[in-house]
Design an enzyme around this catalytic site. Structure first.
Site, PDB file in Angstrom:
ATOM      1  CG  ASP A 176      11.067  11.690   8.191  1.00  0.00           C
ATOM      2  OD1 ASP A 176      11.469  10.511   8.102  1.00  0.00           O
ATOM      3  OD2 ASP A 176       9.918  11.994   8.557  1.00  0.00           O
ATOM      4  N   GLY A 230      14.324  -3.089   6.537  1.00  0.00           N
ATOM      5  CA  GLY A 230      13.711  -4.402   6.335  1.00  0.00           C
ATOM      6  C   GLY A 230      13.868  -5.362   7.503  1.00  0.00           C
ATOM      7  CG  ASP A 266      16.998 -12.005   6.843  1.00  0.00           C
ATOM      8  OD1 ASP A 266      16.303 -12.484   5.921  1.00  0.00           O
ATOM      9  OD2 ASP A 266      18.211 -12.258   6.982  1.00  0.00           O
ATOM     10  CB  CYS A 277     -16.281 -21.491   4.931  1.00  0.00           C
ATOM     11  SG  CYS A 277     -16.923 -22.016   6.476  1.00  0.00           S
TER      12      CYS A 277
END
Ligand code: PLP
Length: 661
Positions: free
Chosen positions: A312, A318, A320, A527
């Protein structure tokens, strides 16, 4: 003192300079801005392909089924939703994109397995923590069925979700995270329901808990170990690996776990090796190194007598975000196919060398699956420009500091703009010091500031035309940026942008056939001065501090969107200033257009107040009493009091964000 003629000459020169600042090309673009210019500016083809692009009307379009056809304009979609009283900010989810991501991931592994003649399978799992929302998870399980796609739980509540939702035969249920007896028993008993739960040991203590639970229940568990690899992770989550990582066992600890399991005659239940080197791995090299190390640990475990069956490789695939295809942290220098190829090839090689059967490959990609399906659309409420400068001529009697600023302003040219910026800044600072000591009046100070802004405008116009902007002028963009106030809480909707400076692609979803002549940062509704976005994706893996936007026209809607925000943001979002969950809508493509599958209404004020233990009825009662008292004392009229109560009660039922209508 200059003579009249000289001043006139200086004015001409200065005009010439600002004329130079705007090149012929830029002037042509201003009149013939095309959608191609917008594509290039916002890099949409880089990060958006194949789901997002721009149509001829200058709207961002979404093609939820990727290359398989069907697209719609986000702008028209938002308008249609507004007509159904679904107000901004609005989270659009496209289940078709989710399906496409799952298809792609599985297709990449299938292709790699065929290419390398890998005599084994791929069985992906989705890490629930990435986005736990029910509609999304239910879709995901369904879309994953043809691929026996499973789930990964990282906590007890996630295990409860996974156990109830995953009904795909042969799909894996990977059980990660900290575990107590109850967690482990539940996971083991899931075998009786026909699931394949794999209990991944993350802490040495868990070994004994598993052994005890298995004895007590008389069910043999399937066990995995999570290794702390010595391979260095990279980027933000680099600390997920190495000896000091939070999770996993070091090699000596793995050997101890093996001994303990062997002693309990449970070594045959050890079947999986897991590692996770962090999220958003931007360099393929790091992934390769990790696989190589893990493959060796895997084969050694098999040699030690464990019944090894699964490898695993965790998450980390990732996304892009800036579309630059580089190893920049907001990008990645590889594609999904490279990723699958490297995993398949490395594991096969390690096993073949040692004459071992290859494992079933498991990956736990979250970000790469869930990011693209969500788009957050929000509107601009107002805009504040920098004070506009004014080149008011300084008369002879004027204070020296003002005459200096005026002269600096007149003399700015391509040759001296950098030096002029220093001069102007210094004179402006001096003017303020003089004011503080009472030597310059308020009117004079105002004039000095206006001249300073005029200098900055001219200098910036020149700097923007240059190939390289000197470092000390980089801040000028920031100083001169407008602020666009947006109907959104960064803390609720893009928490990673605040917490870890993550970059998301952000752009307008319409007017893209018009040149965006303003440069701005975004300020949210809270705020909190951290409630802003002032980092944006740029070319070649760089960051820019301002975003090009169209001039805001009061009374005309201007919609922006944050893209690729479907992973981690929703659940990490917080109630800062009590801005609640946004409205969320699931849009599914149909043969003739689209259909609204689910509407998940955002929090009302009553709901967010209840999170902090306020009861709406009590609040109303308190204000009613005060208003009654004021009536008695004739401090409020009956009409005013009725209005106040009406607004108060209505607000409680309403969305926490501002309404532009
Ligand atoms: C968070 C996590 C993942 C998901 O990582 P992505 O980078 O989103 O794919 C996978 N496995 C484990 C153990 C995790 O902690």
């Amino acid at each position: 003192m200059r003579a009249e003629g000289e001043i006139a000459g200086a004015i001409d020169k200065a005009r010439g300079a600002s004329g130079n600042g705007e090149t012929a090309l830029a002037r042509a673009k201003a009149t013939h801005w095309t959608i191609e210019d917008s594509e290039e500016l916002y890099r949409i083809n880089g990060w958006g392909d194949p789901y997002f692009s721009i149509n001829a009307a200058g709207h961002v379009t979404v093609s939820p089924r990727g290359d398989r056809g069907g697209s719609l304009s986000l702008y028209e979609l938002v308008d249609a939703l507004k007509q159904r009283n679904l107000n901004l900010p609005l989270l659009l989810r496209f289940p078709d994109i989710l399906e496409d991501r799952i298809e792609r991931l599985n297709a990449c592994f299938a292709k790699a397995i065929a290419r390398y003649n890998y005599p084994g399978y791929y069985r992906g799992v989705y890490p629930v923590k990435c986005n736990q929302h029910r509609h999304l998870l239910e879709d995901l399980v369904r879309f994953g069925q043809p691929h026996q796609f499973g789930l990964e739980a990282g906590s007890k509540p996630e295990l409860l979700i996974a156990l109830a939702s995953l009904n795909t035969p042969n799909a894996l249920l990977i059980c990660n995270g900290y575990k107590d007896r109850e967690y482990i028993e539940t996971a083991i008993l899931a075998r009786r329901l026909g699931k394949i739960p794999i209990i991944v040991i993350e802490q040495l203590e868990e070994v004994q808990l598993v052994i005890e639970a298995s004895r007590k229940l008389g069910v043999e568990p399937i066990v995995g170990v999570r290794a702390k690899l010595s391979t260095k992770g990279v980027g933000r989550w680099g600390g997920s690996t190495g000896d000091r990582a939070k999770f996993g066992l070091t090699v000596p600890e793995i050997l101890q776990a093996v001994d303990e399991l062997r002693e309990a005659e449970l070594l045959s239940s050890l079947q999986l090796l897991h590692f996770h080197i962090g999220s958003q791995i931007s360099a393929i090299g790091a992934i390769k190194d990790a696989i190589r190390e893990a493959s060796q640990i895997y084969v050694e475990l098999a040699k030690l007598g464990a019944n090894m069956n699964y490898l695993d490789v965790g998450g980390g695939l990732g996304v892009d975000y800036d579309g630059s295809k580089t190893n920049f942290y907001a990008s990645k220098n590889y594609n999904m196919q490279n990723y699958a190829n490297d995993i398949v090839a490395e594991v096969k090689e390690a096993c073949t060398e040692r004459n071992l059967p290859v494992p079933t490959l498991v990956s736990e990609s979250g970000r790469a699956i869930a990011s693209h399906q969500a788009v957050l659309v929000f509107d601009v409420l107002s805009c504040s420009d920098v004070p506009t400068g004014a080149e008011e001529p300084a008369s002879e009697g004027e204070h020296l500091i003002i005459r200096n600023l005026w002269e600096t302003c007149q003399s700015i040219s391509v040759e001296n703009y950098q030096e002029a910026f220093h001069d102007a800044t210094q004179f402006k600072d001096e003017a303020i010091s003089l004011f503080n000591f009472g030597y310059v009046s308020l009117t004079q100070r105002a004039k000095a500031e206006r001249l300073y802004w005029a200098c900055c405008e001219k200098i910036l116009a020149i700097a923007r035309q240059q190939e390289y902007v000197p470092d000390d002028l980089e801040d000028l963009e920031k100083i001169m940026a407008s602020i666009y106030y947006v109907n959104l809480s960064v803390f609720q909707s893009a928490p990673d942008s605040w917490a870890i400076d993550q970059l998301f692609p952000i752009m307008p979803i319409h007017r893209l056939n018009e040149e965006p002549t303003c440069r701005a940062t975004l300020a949210d509704l809270t705020c909190d001065s951290d409630g802003k976005i002032d980092q944006f994706i740029d070319l070649r893996g760089e960051i820019k501090s301002v975003l090009e936007l169209h001039p805001f026209k009061q009374g005309e809607p201007y919609y922006l969107a944050i893209f690729l925000s479907g992973a981690y943001q929703e659940i990490m979002g917080s109630l800062h200033n009590l801005f609640g969950d946004t409205n969320a809508v699931h849009i599914k493509m149909t043969p003739t257009g689209y259909q609204i599958e689910h509407v998940v209404k955002g929090d009302t004020m009553t709901e967010v107040l209840s999170y902090v233990q306020y009861d709406a009825e009590d609040l109303i009662e308190s204000v009613r009493k005060q208003s009654e008292q004021a009536l008695q004392e004739k401090r409020i009229t009956l009409q005013e009091s009725r209005r106040l109560m009406q607004n108060y009660e209505q607000s409680l039922r309403r969305y926490t964000y501002l309404s532009s209508t």
